[in-house]
Design an enzyme around this catalytic site. Structure first.
Site, PDB file in Angstrom:
ATOM      1  N   TYR A  85       0.830  -1.198   0.000  1.00 47.61           N
ATOM      2  CA  TYR A  85       0.000   0.000   0.000  1.00 47.61           C
ATOM      3  C   TYR A  85       0.873   1.260   0.000  1.00 47.61           C
ATOM      4  O   TYR A  85       2.081   1.182  -0.122  1.00 47.61           O
ATOM      5  CB  TYR A  85      -1.025  -0.079   1.129  1.00 47.61           C
ATOM      6  CG  TYR A  85      -2.021  -1.184   0.836  1.00 47.61           C
ATOM      7  CD1 TYR A  85      -3.106  -0.954  -0.005  1.00 47.61           C
ATOM      8  CD2 TYR A  85      -1.829  -2.472   1.323  1.00 47.61           C
ATOM      9  CE1 TYR A  85      -3.987  -1.977  -0.333  1.00 47.61           C
ATOM     10  CE2 TYR A  85      -2.705  -3.504   0.994  1.00 47.61           C
ATOM     11  CZ  TYR A  85      -3.783  -3.247   0.163  1.00 47.61           C
ATOM     12  OH  TYR A  85      -4.637  -4.262  -0.183  1.00 47.61           O
ATOM     13  N   ARG A 111      12.620 -13.544   2.350  1.00 54.30           N
ATOM     14  CA  ARG A 111      13.557 -12.810   1.509  1.00 54.30           C
ATOM     15  C   ARG A 111      14.414 -11.828   2.299  1.00 54.30           C
ATOM     16  O   ARG A 111      15.431 -11.352   1.803  1.00 54.30           O
ATOM     17  CB  ARG A 111      12.787 -12.064   0.415  1.00 54.30           C
ATOM     18  CG  ARG A 111      12.063 -12.995  -0.545  1.00 54.30           C
ATOM     19  CD  ARG A 111      10.919 -12.289  -1.254  1.00 54.30           C
ATOM     20  NE  ARG A 111      10.173 -13.227  -2.095  1.00 54.30           N
ATOM     21  CZ  ARG A 111       9.229 -14.047  -1.615  1.00 54.30           C
ATOM     22  NH1 ARG A 111       8.949 -14.047  -0.332  1.00 54.30           N
ATOM     23  NH2 ARG A 111       8.584 -14.852  -2.417  1.00 54.30           N
ATOM     24  N   GLY A 157      -3.508 -13.977  11.906  1.00 60.08           N
ATOM     25  CA  GLY A 157      -4.519 -13.535  10.967  1.00 60.08           C
ATOM     26  C   GLY A 157      -5.522 -14.608  10.647  1.00 60.08           C
ATOM     27  O   GLY A 157      -6.607 -14.669  11.220  1.00 60.08           O
TER      28      GLY A 157
END
Length: 367
Positions: free
Chosen positions: A182, A271, A317
């Site tokens: 975002y 990563r 989540g």
């Protein structure tokens, strides 16, 4: 009921958290067409109030930042009224709740925006894949406009105004969404920020300028102790590219650390080892999210994070979607319910607030 570190209380500023289980922000599309949360939203969050802290789905701070149809906003009197019903329900259930402010930047489509216009981001770089639109179908992503300097300044003020609206609505604080592709994240990305001005690629200081301006302005308006930031260094979602996150995020976290925020919500990614590399630069509370782009975080995974001293709190989540009583299930060893995936992104109670609490089997009494 358990010796798990997940159930050790924690003081988050003035908030007393009974456990260290945080409900992570998750988009669910249960707003009216104007962005006002539907009444069922209050039920949804109140059902999950046993979490140490609830963080809402991403809420757009202004119509310019609306990323999708039926995503909620915090811009109007109606929005404030709708969210006040949510915070009152959560507090009545004994919970604590932060609003996550999420400006979409390049996200969005004219068919899915109240303004009906093309979204704007740091640079004119489109999303890589088709996007959902108002009628439930998909469309090719539009080529976003490059934000002008005035629009950047306005975006900062929009975050400030929305943060004030969040406090008026009764939220305990505000989390700024600097992650998951975002707007704030777009200013940090290699491929989404191609600007050659003071907000662009001239130096790391330029790249982190907008994130710092937003965080500083919101903290100055509502207090640093009610302001938090979420970051996801190296997260490739929605085509984000950050080839070497460290040189960008280390100075960003160092500068934000000076503000004394309520917490840093940090997403670890395969990563880039964000927790290992950035936490030495941070003095305040840390919420760790270790499930993004991975399997959902287990009870044991969260316990390991806390036992190893990696973070103070752990966010969950997907596990909260079908398990409104997730802390109780973790404490008692009850099985986790399955998600009703076909109704995940519909607009009513089904697949949202209709998941039952775990009912233990009745104790058999010998006669």
């Amino acid at each position: 009921m358990t010796n798990s570190p997940l159930f050790t209380p924690f003081a988050l500023g003035s908030l007393h958290l009974p456990n260290r289980i945080v409900m992570a922000p998750m988009t669910r599309f249960r707003a009216a067409e104007d962005g006002t949360p539907l009444p069922v939203v209050a039920d949804y969050y109140a059902q999950r109030a046993s979490a140490g802290l609830l963080i809402t789905e991403g809420i757009w701070p202004s119509r310019a930042g609306q990323a999708g149809w039926r995503m909620p906003g915090l811009e109007t009197v109606e929005h404030i009224r709708g969210w006040r019903a949510v915070t009152e329900a959560v507090h009545a259930a004994g919970g604590r709740i932060y609003a996550q402010l999420m400006h979409g930047g390049r996200h969005g489509h004219p068919l899915s925006r109240l303004t009906g216009d093309i979204p704007a981001g740091p640079s004119a770089v489109p999303l890589p894949d088709p996007v959902h639109v108002r009628d439930g179908g998909k469309a090719d992503p539009p080529l976003p406009r490059e934000m002008t300097a005035d629009e950047i300044r306005q975006a900062v003020q929009d975050h400030v105004a929305a943060a004030g609206n969040a406090i008026e609505a009764g939220f305990d604080g505000v989390e700024l969404h600097g992650a998951n592709s975002y707007l704030i994240h777009q200013f940090l990305g290699d491929n989404t920020n191609l600007r050659d001005d003071a907000y662009g690629r001239g130096s790391v200081a330029d790249r982190i300028r907008f994130p710092l301006e937003v965080v500083s302005a919101v903290a100055g308006a509502i207090g640093a102790g009610r302001t938090a930031l979420r970051l996801s260094p190296g997260n490739p979602q929605e085509g984000m590219v950050e080839n070497d996150p460290g040189p960008v995020y280390r100075p960003l976290v160092t500068e934000v650390n000076r503000l004394g925020l309520a917490y840093l919500h940090l997403i670890d990614d395969d990563r880039y080892p964000a927790l290992a590399e950035l936490l030495p630069l941070w003095d305040g509370p840390v919420i760790a999210n270790i499930g993004e782009n991975r399997e959902p975080t287990s009870k044991e995974g969260g316990e390991a994070v806390l036992s190893d001293g990696v973070a103070d709190l752990v966010s969950y989540g997907r596990s909260f979607i079908a398990n409104p009583d997730l802390p109780e299930r973790f404490a008692t060893g009850a099985p986790l319910a399955r998600v009703d995936w076909p109704h995940l992104y519909t607009h009513g109670a089904r697949g949202y607030s209709d998941y039952p609490r775990h009912a233990p089997a009745p104790t058999r009494v010998e006669v």
